[in-house]
Design a protein around this motif. Structure first.
Motif, PDB file in Angstrom:
ATOM      1  N   PHE A  21      23.100  18.586  41.357  1.00 56.90           N
ATOM      2  CA  PHE A  21      22.306  18.159  40.209  1.00 56.90           C
ATOM      3  C   PHE A  21      20.894  18.718  40.287  1.00 56.90           C
ATOM      4  O   PHE A  21      20.367  19.242  39.297  1.00 56.90           O
ATOM      5  N   LEU A  22      20.267  18.635  41.460  1.00 55.56           N
ATOM      6  CA  LEU A  22      18.901  19.131  41.607  1.00 55.56           C
ATOM      7  C   LEU A  22      18.838  20.648  41.422  1.00 55.56           C
ATOM      8  O   LEU A  22      17.887  21.166  40.834  1.00 55.56           O
ATOM      9  N   ALA A  23      19.852  21.359  41.906  1.00 54.28           N
ATOM     10  CA  ALA A  23      19.870  22.816  41.747  1.00 54.28           C
ATOM     11  C   ALA A  23      19.986  23.201  40.269  1.00 54.28           C
ATOM     12  O   ALA A  23      19.273  24.083  39.785  1.00 54.28           O
ATOM     13  N   VAL A  24      20.869  22.525  39.553  1.00 50.52           N
ATOM     14  CA  VAL A  24      21.035  22.817  38.123  1.00 50.52           C
ATOM     15  C   VAL A  24      19.776  22.429  37.354  1.00 50.52           C
ATOM     16  O   VAL A  24      19.313  23.169  36.486  1.00 50.52           O
ATOM     17  N   TYR A  25      19.192  21.292  37.689  1.00 51.20           N
ATOM     18  CA  TYR A  25      17.975  20.825  37.025  1.00 51.20           C
ATOM     19  C   TYR A  25      16.836  21.819  37.248  1.00 51.20           C
ATOM     20  O   TYR A  25      16.119  22.184  36.307  1.00 51.20           O
ATOM     21  N   ALA A  26      16.672  22.292  38.480  1.00 52.86           N
ATOM     22  CA  ALA A  26      15.619  23.264  38.782  1.00 52.86           C
ATOM     23  C   ALA A  26      15.882  24.574  38.051  1.00 52.86           C
ATOM     24  O   ALA A  26      14.948  25.206  37.543  1.00 52.86           O
ATOM     25  N   GLY A  27      17.144  24.987  37.978  1.00 52.10           N
ATOM     26  CA  GLY A  27      17.471  26.216  37.266  1.00 52.10           C
ATOM     27  C   GLY A  27      17.147  26.123  35.790  1.00 52.10           C
ATOM     28  O   GLY A  27      16.635  27.079  35.193  1.00 52.10           O
ATOM     29  N   VAL A  28      17.433  24.996  35.191  1.00 48.61           N
ATOM     30  CA  VAL A  28      17.113  24.807  33.772  1.00 48.61           C
ATOM     31  C   VAL A  28      15.604  24.817  33.565  1.00 48.61           C
ATOM     32  O   VAL A  28      15.104  25.424  32.612  1.00 48.61           O
ATOM     33  N   LEU A  29      14.854  24.176  34.454  1.00 45.74           N
ATOM     34  CA  LEU A  29      13.398  24.175  34.326  1.00 45.74           C
ATOM     35  C   LEU A  29      12.832  25.585  34.455  1.00 45.74           C
ATOM     36  O   LEU A  29      11.932  25.966  33.697  1.00 45.74           O
ATOM     37  N   VAL A  30      13.360  26.364  35.394  1.00 50.06           N
ATOM     38  CA  VAL A  30      12.896  27.744  35.551  1.00 50.06           C
ATOM     39  C   VAL A  30      13.210  28.542  34.289  1.00 50.06           C
ATOM     40  O   VAL A  30      12.383  29.308  33.804  1.00 50.06           O
ATOM     41  N   PHE A  31      14.399  28.362  33.731  1.00 50.45           N
ATOM     42  CA  PHE A  31      14.783  29.091  32.525  1.00 50.45           C
ATOM     43  C   PHE A  31      13.913  28.690  31.339  1.00 50.45           C
ATOM     44  O   PHE A  31      13.522  29.531  30.530  1.00 50.45           O
ATOM     45  N   VAL A  32      13.580  27.412  31.221  1.00 48.59           N
ATOM     46  CA  VAL A  32      12.802  26.934  30.078  1.00 48.59           C
ATOM     47  C   VAL A  32      11.339  27.364  30.183  1.00 48.59           C
ATOM     48  O   VAL A  32      10.742  27.798  29.195  1.00 48.59           O
ATOM     49  N   PHE A  33      10.765  27.271  31.383  1.00 52.58           N
ATOM     50  CA  PHE A  33       9.336  27.524  31.536  1.00 52.58           C
ATOM     51  C   PHE A  33       9.010  28.945  32.000  1.00 52.58           C
ATOM     52  O   PHE A  33       7.846  29.266  32.217  1.00 52.58           O
ATOM     53  N   ALA A  34       9.993  29.812  32.152  1.00 56.02           N
ATOM     54  CA  ALA A  34       9.733  31.188  32.569  1.00 56.02           C
ATOM     55  C   ALA A  34       9.068  31.947  31.433  1.00 56.02           C
ATOM     56  O   ALA A  34       9.320  31.679  30.257  1.00 56.02           O
TER      57      ALA A  34
END
Length: 51
Positions: A21-34
Motif C-alpha cells: 500500500f505504501l509503495a503504491v501510494y508513494a508511486g501515485v504521489l510521485v506521478f501526481v506531483f512530478a
C-alpha cells in the motif's frame, strides 16, 4: 490467580500488505506531483507524424 494473555503477533502478510500500500501510494504521489517534463508521453499519432 492472574492470567497472562498471549501476545498477538501480526502475520507477515499484514506487513506485506502495508508495504505494498505504501509503495503504491508513494508511486501515485510521485506521478501526481512530478514536473510535467519528467513524465512526457507522446501520443502514437505524434510519433507517426514525426517520422
Amino acid at each position: 490467580m492472574t492470567q497472562i494473555l498471549p501476545s498477538r503477533t501480526r502475520p507477515a502478510r499484514t506487513y506485506a500488505a502495508v508495504a505494498l500500500f505504501l509503495a503504491v501510494y508513494a508511486g501515485v504521489l510521485v506521478f501526481v506531483f512530478a514536473p510535467k517534463d519528467m513524465i512526457a508521453v507522446q501520443s502514437p499519432t505524434a510519433l507517426v507524424a514525426s517520422d
